[in-house]
Design a protein around this motif. Structure first.
Motif, mmCIF file in Angstrom:
data_model
loop_
_atom_site.group_PDB
_atom_site.id
_atom_site.type_symbol
_atom_site.label_atom_id
_atom_site.label_comp_id
_atom_site.label_asym_id
_atom_site.label_seq_id
_atom_site.Cartn_x
_atom_site.Cartn_y
_atom_site.Cartn_z
ATOM 1 N N SER A 4 2.937 -10.594 2.716
ATOM 2 C CA SER A 4 2.746 -9.865 1.458
ATOM 3 C C SER A 4 3.742 -8.715 1.442
ATOM 4 N N ILE A 5 4.536 -8.637 0.385
ATOM 5 C CA ILE A 5 5.527 -7.570 0.250
ATOM 6 C C ILE A 5 5.042 -6.611 -0.830
ATOM 7 N N ILE A 6 4.771 -5.375 -0.434
ATOM 8 C CA ILE A 6 4.220 -4.374 -1.350
ATOM 9 C C ILE A 6 5.324 -3.392 -1.721
ATOM 10 N N ILE A 7 5.547 -3.236 -3.019
ATOM 11 C CA ILE A 7 6.659 -2.411 -3.489
ATOM 12 C C ILE A 7 6.168 -1.415 -4.534
ATOM 13 N N PRO A 8 5.929 -0.154 -4.150
ATOM 14 C CA PRO A 8 5.603 0.881 -5.147
ATOM 15 C C PRO A 8 6.873 1.249 -5.916
ATOM 16 N N LEU A 9 6.700 1.620 -7.183
ATOM 17 C CA LEU A 9 7.896 1.952 -7.952
ATOM 18 C C LEU A 9 7.570 2.925 -9.075
ATOM 19 N N LEU A 10 8.593 3.658 -9.465
ATOM 20 C CA LEU A 10 8.514 4.573 -10.601
ATOM 21 C C LEU A 10 9.869 4.557 -11.298
ATOM 22 N N ASN A 11 9.897 3.966 -12.501
ATOM 23 C CA ASN A 11 11.121 3.921 -13.311
ATOM 24 C C ASN A 11 12.283 3.270 -12.561
ATOM 25 N N GLU A 12 12.092 2.001 -12.197
ATOM 26 C CA GLU A 12 13.134 1.261 -11.473
ATOM 27 C C GLU A 12 13.439 -0.072 -12.158
ATOM 28 N N GLN A 13 13.432 -0.116 -13.479
ATOM 29 C CA GLN A 13 13.557 -1.376 -14.192
ATOM 30 C C GLN A 13 14.864 -2.104 -13.886
ATOM 31 N N GLU A 14 15.961 -1.374 -13.650
ATOM 32 C CA GLU A 14 17.248 -2.041 -13.426
ATOM 33 C C GLU A 14 17.284 -2.809 -12.104
ATOM 34 N N SER A 15 16.608 -2.291 -11.092
ATOM 35 C CA SER A 15 16.718 -2.882 -9.755
ATOM 36 C C SER A 15 15.746 -4.032 -9.514
ATOM 37 N N LEU A 16 14.695 -4.156 -10.318
ATOM 38 C CA LEU A 16 13.638 -5.124 -10.022
ATOM 39 C C LEU A 16 14.092 -6.580 -10.039
ATOM 40 N N PRO A 17 14.846 -7.044 -11.052
ATOM 41 C CA PRO A 17 15.282 -8.450 -11.030
ATOM 42 C C PRO A 17 16.149 -8.771 -9.811
ATOM 43 N N GLU A 18 17.093 -7.889 -9.482
ATOM 44 C CA GLU A 18 17.962 -8.131 -8.330
ATOM 45 C C GLU A 18 17.169 -8.125 -7.029
ATOM 46 N N LEU A 19 16.241 -7.189 -6.906
ATOM 47 C CA LEU A 19 15.423 -7.113 -5.701
ATOM 48 C C LEU A 19 14.563 -8.364 -5.537
ATOM 49 N N GLY A 71 1.178 8.810 -7.379
ATOM 50 C CA GLY A 71 1.862 9.046 -6.118
ATOM 51 C C GLY A 71 1.941 7.796 -5.251
ATOM 52 N N LYS A 72 2.854 7.853 -4.293
ATOM 53 C CA LYS A 72 3.136 6.683 -3.463
ATOM 54 C C LYS A 72 1.958 6.284 -2.590
ATOM 55 N N SER A 73 1.206 7.246 -2.101
ATOM 56 C CA SER A 73 0.065 6.914 -1.240
ATOM 57 C C SER A 73 -0.972 6.084 -1.979
ATOM 58 N N GLN A 74 -1.277 6.500 -3.206
ATOM 59 C CA GLN A 74 -2.248 5.755 -4.002
ATOM 60 C C GLN A 74 -1.726 4.364 -4.339
ATOM 61 N N ALA A 75 -0.418 4.265 -4.603
ATOM 62 C CA ALA A 75 0.177 2.959 -4.903
ATOM 63 C C ALA A 75 0.062 2.028 -3.704
ATOM 64 N N LEU A 76 0.360 2.546 -2.522
ATOM 65 C CA LEU A 76 0.231 1.719 -1.321
ATOM 66 C C LEU A 76 -1.219 1.330 -1.068
ATOM 67 N N HIS A 77 -2.134 2.259 -1.313
ATOM 68 C CA HIS A 77 -3.565 1.963 -1.134
ATOM 69 C C HIS A 77 -3.981 0.792 -2.019
ATOM 70 N N ALA A 78 -3.527 0.794 -3.264
ATOM 71 C CA ALA A 78 -3.860 -0.299 -4.182
ATOM 72 C C ALA A 78 -3.252 -1.608 -3.715
ATOM 73 N N GLY A 79 -2.011 -1.565 -3.250
ATOM 74 C CA GLY A 79 -1.362 -2.776 -2.748
ATOM 75 C C GLY A 79 -2.024 -3.310 -1.496
ATOM 76 N N PHE A 80 -2.391 -2.421 -0.584
ATOM 77 C CA PHE A 80 -3.068 -2.841 0.646
ATOM 78 C C PHE A 80 -4.393 -3.548 0.336
ATOM 79 N N ALA A 81 -5.087 -3.057 -0.665
ATOM 80 C CA ALA A 81 -6.384 -3.650 -1.016
ATOM 81 C C ALA A 81 -6.230 -5.084 -1.518
ATOM 82 N N LYS A 82 -5.106 -5.397 -2.143
ATOM 83 C CA LYS A 82 -4.900 -6.723 -2.738
ATOM 84 C C LYS A 82 -4.134 -7.678 -1.834
ATOM 85 N N ALA A 83 -3.447 -7.178 -0.821
ATOM 86 C CA ALA A 83 -2.570 -8.002 0.016
ATOM 87 C C ALA A 83 -3.357 -9.052 0.788
ATOM 88 N N GLU A 84 -2.813 -10.263 0.858
ATOM 89 C CA GLU A 84 -3.479 -11.373 1.538
ATOM 90 C C GLU A 84 -2.682 -11.930 2.706
#
Length: 318
Positions: A4-19, A71-84
């Protein structure tokens, strides 16, 4: 599922397709089963629309959107909860972390049996004065205080066993100290891997010098929590008792001196005219307050944590 790859982001629309394309290429070359979970931390650009389009084109792309920036901590917390996945990879969305590092990080978790592997951006492309020097000072203080021997606590590229992220609580701004949280939770096999740091391709950095100030304050917090988080009375109670006894014994001594002088008809001053009396009295008051702080800390530990949690606006494929 392997990863599972967890990626928090804030205003990164240009980089998302390439990533996304880059990650997919690496995953396919290594025959991994995987998912990508983007956490949109209150972006004000078209990041969420980009994630929606990517999810329509790729079933492995999933998304979480917050109502606002938590914030990044809350974003990671949400991702960790869903990761399989069996292995959890965290990375930033700005293309400064290379997905080519993922296979080796995965092998270190699976084959070398590390609980957690943290990236180390040994060669950086950031400004030496505003970022590199403060980062080195911060990492040195973190190593000394926490006992976790990592060179780069701030690196967003990390790998974890699934059991690790399911048993730690990432709150406030503690994402910098996930290795310390993992160690405190009993996961002691923590490794480090030198990773490539790439220059930012799109947009501007979302972090300034304030993150280092906040980082040092968080470092003090996590040191205190690791030492006295479960028993604050052990610190405040001990300090309060010592200060109260010093003040009390000083007051007794001042009173004894006056009585001695009275008994022997020697000249004396009023106790209240002696400056040391007020110093002793202040010490007793501070000692009492520290002792009460310990009691309050014990009571607070037994109440519910009322910290504001993230509120999810939308989800994709979760």
């Amino acid at each position: 599922m392997n990863i599972s790859i967890i990626i928090p982001l804030l205003n990164e629309q240009e980089s998302l397709p390439e990533l996304t394309s880059w990650i997919a290429k690496v995953m396919q070359e290594n025959n991994f089963t995987y998912e990508i979970i983007f956490i949109d931390d209150g972006s004000t650009d078209n990041s969420w629309e980009t994630i929606e389009n990517l999810s329509e084109e790729n079933s492995f792309v999933k998304g979480i959107r917050f109502f606002k920036n938590y914030g990044k901590s809350q974003a990671l917390h949400a991702g960790f909860a869903k990761a399989e996945g069996n292995v959890i990879i965290t990375m930033d969305a700005d293309l400064q972390d290379s997905p080519d590092e993922i296979p080796e990080l995965y092998n270190m978790i699976i084959n070398d049996n590390y609980d957690l592997v943290s990236g180390w951006k040994k060669k950086r492309y950031d400004n030496a004065f505003t970022k590199n020097l403060p980062s080195k000072l911060f990492n040195a203080a973190a190593r000394k205080t926490s006992g976790v021997k990592l060179n780069d606590f701030n690196c967003g590229l990390k790998a974890y066993k699934n059991v690790v992220i399911k048993n730690i609580e990432v709150s406030g701004e503690m994402h910098r100290y996930i290795p310390v949280l993992a160690k405190n939770a009993g996961f002691s096999k923590i490794g480090e891997k030198v990773v490539i740091h790439q220059a930012r391709k799109y947009g501007e950095s979302k972090f300034g010098m304030s993150r280092f100030v906040n980082g040092f304050l968080d470092l003090i917090t996590i040191w205190f929590l690791s030492k006295f988080g479960k028993r604050p009375m052990h610190l405040f109670g001990a300090m309060g008792t010592i200060m109260f006894l010093i003040g009390f014994l000083s007051t007794v001594y001042i009173g004894f001196i006056k009585l001695y002088r009275l008994y022997h008809d020697l000249p004396y001053n009023l106790v209240t005219n002696n400056p040391w009396f007020f110093i002793a009295l202040t010490t007793m008051i501070i000692g009492t307050q520290l002792f009460l702080a310990g009691f309050l800390g014990e009571i607070i530990l037994r109440t519910k944590n009322n910290e504001e949690r993230y509120k999810i606006s939308k989800e994709i494929n979760l």
